[in-house]
Each structure stands twice: as C-alpha cells, then as structure tokens.
Design a protein around this motif. Structure first.
Motif, mmCIF file in Angstrom:
data_model
loop_
_atom_site.group_PDB
_atom_site.id
_atom_site.type_symbol
_atom_site.label_atom_id
_atom_site.label_comp_id
_atom_site.label_asym_id
_atom_site.label_seq_id
_atom_site.Cartn_x
_atom_site.Cartn_y
_atom_site.Cartn_z
ATOM 1 N N LEU A 160 4.654 -17.832 -9.552
ATOM 2 C CA LEU A 160 4.590 -17.431 -8.141
ATOM 3 C C LEU A 160 5.989 -17.395 -7.530
ATOM 4 N N VAL A 161 6.757 -18.440 -7.770
ATOM 5 C CA VAL A 161 8.127 -18.504 -7.244
ATOM 6 C C VAL A 161 8.977 -17.372 -7.807
ATOM 7 N N SER A 212 11.734 -12.058 -6.828
ATOM 8 C CA SER A 212 12.013 -10.644 -7.093
ATOM 9 C C SER A 212 11.833 -9.793 -5.841
ATOM 10 N N LEU A 213 10.891 -10.161 -4.991
ATOM 11 C CA LEU A 213 10.660 -9.404 -3.759
ATOM 12 C C LEU A 213 11.784 -9.635 -2.750
ATOM 13 N N GLY A 268 5.155 -3.682 -9.904
ATOM 14 C CA GLY A 268 5.145 -4.721 -8.877
ATOM 15 C C GLY A 268 4.286 -5.926 -9.248
ATOM 16 N N PRO A 269 4.576 -7.084 -8.644
ATOM 17 C CA PRO A 269 3.891 -8.322 -9.023
ATOM 18 C C PRO A 269 2.607 -8.612 -8.259
ATOM 19 N N PHE A 312 0.785 -1.244 0.000
ATOM 20 C CA PHE A 312 0.000 0.000 0.000
ATOM 21 C C PHE A 312 0.816 1.293 0.000
ATOM 22 N N TYR A 313 2.136 1.204 -0.088
ATOM 23 C CA TYR A 313 2.915 2.447 -0.143
ATOM 24 C C TYR A 313 3.829 2.478 -1.366
ATOM 25 N N ALA A 314 3.411 1.771 -2.420
ATOM 26 C CA ALA A 314 4.163 1.737 -3.674
ATOM 27 C C ALA A 314 5.578 1.207 -3.475
ATOM 28 N N GLY A 315 5.680 0.150 -2.668
ATOM 29 C CA GLY A 315 6.952 -0.546 -2.504
ATOM 30 C C GLY A 315 7.145 -1.554 -3.624
ATOM 31 N N PRO A 316 8.125 -2.426 -3.505
ATOM 32 C CA PRO A 316 8.435 -3.369 -4.592
ATOM 33 C C PRO A 316 7.273 -4.272 -4.991
ATOM 34 N N ILE A 317 6.379 -4.574 -4.064
ATOM 35 C CA ILE A 317 5.296 -5.492 -4.407
ATOM 36 C C ILE A 317 4.180 -4.819 -5.188
ATOM 37 N N ASP A 318 3.928 -3.527 -4.925
ATOM 38 C CA ASP A 318 2.769 -2.922 -5.582
ATOM 39 C C ASP A 318 3.035 -1.541 -6.162
ATOM 40 N N ASP A 319 4.282 -1.306 -6.594
ATOM 41 C CA ASP A 319 4.507 -0.113 -7.403
ATOM 42 C C ASP A 319 4.003 -0.411 -8.820
ATOM 43 N N LYS A 320 4.235 0.489 -9.761
ATOM 44 C CA LYS A 320 3.656 0.305 -11.097
ATOM 45 C C LYS A 320 4.160 -0.948 -11.803
#
Length: 407
Positions: free
Chosen positions: A223-224, A229-230, A121-122, A111-119
C-alpha cells in the motif's frame, strides 16, 4: 458574487504549507461565492491552465497526506506484529481509519486513465472490493481457507500482486480492504464492526499466526509503495504525469470533469450506494469489516467538492485554495455554476447525515429512516453528475463521457 469584509488576517498558503502574511490592504475585501457553504476566492479571471495547475497542487497534496497516513499505519502494523495485543491492534485500526479519510478524497482523481488507473496503475491493488474473505484467510465454517493457510504460497509482494483478482474480481489479495479484513475480521455484529482477536496473530494461539503477521506486513508495505508512486507522478517540477497534465489545456479540464462526474454517478451513487440499497446485503457495503462505509461516502463526496471548488483542507488544517472549475464555469454560465455548487454542497451534507453503521441503515422498507437518508445521497449525486455535463458544455467541452469501473 458579492463583496464581504473579513475582519481577520489573511494567509495565502503555498503547496508546501508555508504561509505568507499579506498586508491589511487585502483584509478588507474578498470576492466570494457563499451558496455552497464555503468561501471561494477569485482575485482575477482564471483560464484552463490556471485551473489545471491548481488541480495538480491539490492532487499532490492529497496523495502526500494519504501517503503520510499509510506510513503511520505501517508503523502501527509493525508495532502490532512485533507485539500483538489488544492495545497494539486498536492502534493499528485507528491508523487505518485515519488514513482512509484522506484516501477517500483522492478517488475524485480517478476514471480518466491517470496515474492511478491507467493500464499500469495501482488502483486494483489499492481499493478493490468487494472482497472474498476466504481467499485470504480462514472464515467461519472454513478454518483452512485462504492464502494464509496454504503454506505452498509464498507471502511476498510479487506473489500477492499476482494473486490479486486472479480468477475473479472478488479474489482480492491486497489493498485497503485486505488490511481491513486482517485487522477487524468478519463482521457478525448488527451494532458494530468485526472483532478479530489479537490472538489470531500470536504463535500457539491460532494456526499460521506467523504467516498472518507476514501477510499483514507485506500488504501494508505494498500500500505504501503504491501510494508513493502516485505522489511521484504528481510531484511538481519533474518529468512526470503532472508536467504533461498542466500543459493539456481544455483536455485537462475534461479529465477533471470526467473524474468527478464518474465518481458521482456510476461509482458512488451506483455501485457503492444503490447496489447496497437494492440488496440490503452487508457484503455490498464498501468497508464492511470496520463499519467505516459512512465515512468512505463522506470522503468521496468531499473529494468531488474539493475538485469543483479548487479547495482542499489538509489534516493539519491548512487550506489550499485557488483557481477552480467553478470559477471557470461561473465566468461562462453563472446559473450552471450556482446550481452545481448547490447540488455538490447538498451531496456532502446528505453524506454526513448517513447513520452508522451503514449496513443497518440500508435495511428495511424504502420508508425506513436510514434508507431515506442513504437514498438522499444517491439522489444528490445523480443531480450533480448531470450538472457536471452542463458545466463541461459551458466551457466548450461538448462531449463528456462519464464512466465507472467497479473496483
């Protein structure tokens, strides 16, 4: 804070899990805060940098453990697709459930545009839901539905990534819940999860069994890869997101609080609990095929607690403990820190009390015992989300915007 005597050996655990025994001088006194039912260690005053660095330790450890669980799942899927049977299918299901326990805790890092959910992110490939089963495979009444039953569609990582959420947010082609559906199938039971037969993956027993095996293999590999990447993004001593995060000072604290606050209110209390309570529909529960939703909620609540307390218990029992948001807030406003700790502990306790299966707990009038217990979780989560706003103000963050994107 109060001093307590610990009549046991104390170990300080590094990020890599190595334990260094300290002298008995350190065995006699620890400064602890017990209000939330845990043990908070504060050897000295902490600052924003110390809190950010320890948070990075927890994030890396949690993602590393999740990757290990996903790798074990991949091994179980490989064994199952090589020799489909009731036993190999049961083993794959067990591995999926085990991996979800650690992954659920990582959602506090969103929720803060980190590696998982930036533009780039996976997240959309990892945990998107709710899932339209017919987008992937045949379902009751639609024997020819889905990607698996369309031989014109190549089953590759590239094609499934491109098809994920194409044409609608329920058109999910990859991630935890795509794997879950393939392993369990649709859930038609009021007392248990889906019960897909292993014969769906056996040539000659079900149409397109080979493509079904290929699909399961590919999405598990995806998934792996995404979890790998994270882990890399949070690996220590590298030129990556973690290196910049650790130097971000107050902004790192803001991101941490946005993560736990947004998960608490908008995502977990709102999308995952209150929506399901309102609709009383199985399709609105998070892990509807495996009936694992109650454990998803516990893991999410525990992840929030981990960030607040600066504490994470790894699957092998190793405890990582260090500088925390709680410590930092307590130094500025002890009452806010204490209230937040109380509400965070209450949300975890309430989550653990949700009866399984979740899809049955949400049914009935508001006075139904199951609904009362589920609502108690949402209530506790909403209280703590307000506490996180107050906690932010206590440490000088005047504006904390909590957001949630339905995944």
């Amino acid at each position: 804070m109060r001093r307590i005597r610990i009549m046991m050996r104390i170990f300080f655990v590094s990020e890599k899990g190595r334990s260094v025994q300290k002298s008995r001088l350190f065995q006699t006194v620890l400064v602890a805060a017990m209000a939330w039912g845990g043990l908070g260690v504060q050897a000295q005053a902490v600052d924003a940098t110390a809190v950010a660095k320890h948070y990075a330790v927890l994030v890396h450890a949690n993602y590393t453990d999740t990757l290990a669980g996903a790798t074990a799942l991949q091994q179980a899927v490989t064994a199952f697709t090589a020799s489909p049977s009731a036993d190999t299918l049961a083993a794959a299901r067990k591995a999926w459930l085990a991996a979800r326990e650690t992954y659920g805790q990582t959602e506090a890092f969103r929720f803060y545009a980190g590696p998982i959910d930036d533009k780039n992110g996976p997240e959309g490939r990892l945990n998107s839901w709710p899932l339209d089963e017919a987008y992937i495979d045949s379902v009751k009444g639609k024997p020819n539905a889905g990607i698996i039953n369309n031989p014109k569609i190549a089953i590759t990582k590239q094609s499934l990534a491109a098809l994920n959420e194409r044409g609608g947010e329920e058109n999910i082609a990859a991630g935890w819940h795509a794997i879950e559906f393939l392993l369990w199938g649709q859930d038609f039971s009021a007392t248990g999860p889906g019960d897909r037969s292993f014969e769906d993956f056996v040539d000659g027993k079900a149409p397109n069994a080979k493509r079904r095996r290929e699909y399961l293999t590919v999405v598990t590999s995806m998934l792996v890869n995404d979890l790998t990447s994270l882990v890399k993004a949070w690996t220590p001593d590298a030129k990556n997101y973690r290196a910049n995060f650790e130097k971000a000072g107050p902004d790192a604290l803001r991101r941490m609080l946005v993560g736990v606050g947004s998960l608490s209110r908008g995502e977990l209390a709102g999308e995952r609990i209150e929506v399901a309570l309102a609709s009383q529909n199985q399709e609105d529960e998070h892990s509807c095929f495996s009936d694992n939703t109650h454990r998803d909620i516990v893991a999410n609540a525990r992840g929030i607690e981990n960030v607040w307390l600066g504490r994470y218990v790894r699957p092998d029992g190793t405890v990582l403990q260090g500088a925390s948001l709680r410590d930092l807030v307590a130094a500025k406003d002890a009452a806010v820190a204490e209230r937040t700790s109380t509400h965070v502990a209450a949300s975890v306790q309430a989550a653990e009390a949700i009866p399984a299966p979740f899809d049955q707990a949400i049914i009935g009038p508001d006075t139904a015992p199951g609904r009362i217990k589920v609502q108690a979780v949402a209530t506790a989560l909403k209280l703590q989300s307000k506490d996180f706003v107050d906690a932010a103000q206590a440490i000088g963050i005047q504006k904390l915007t909590l957001t949630a994107k339905k995944d």
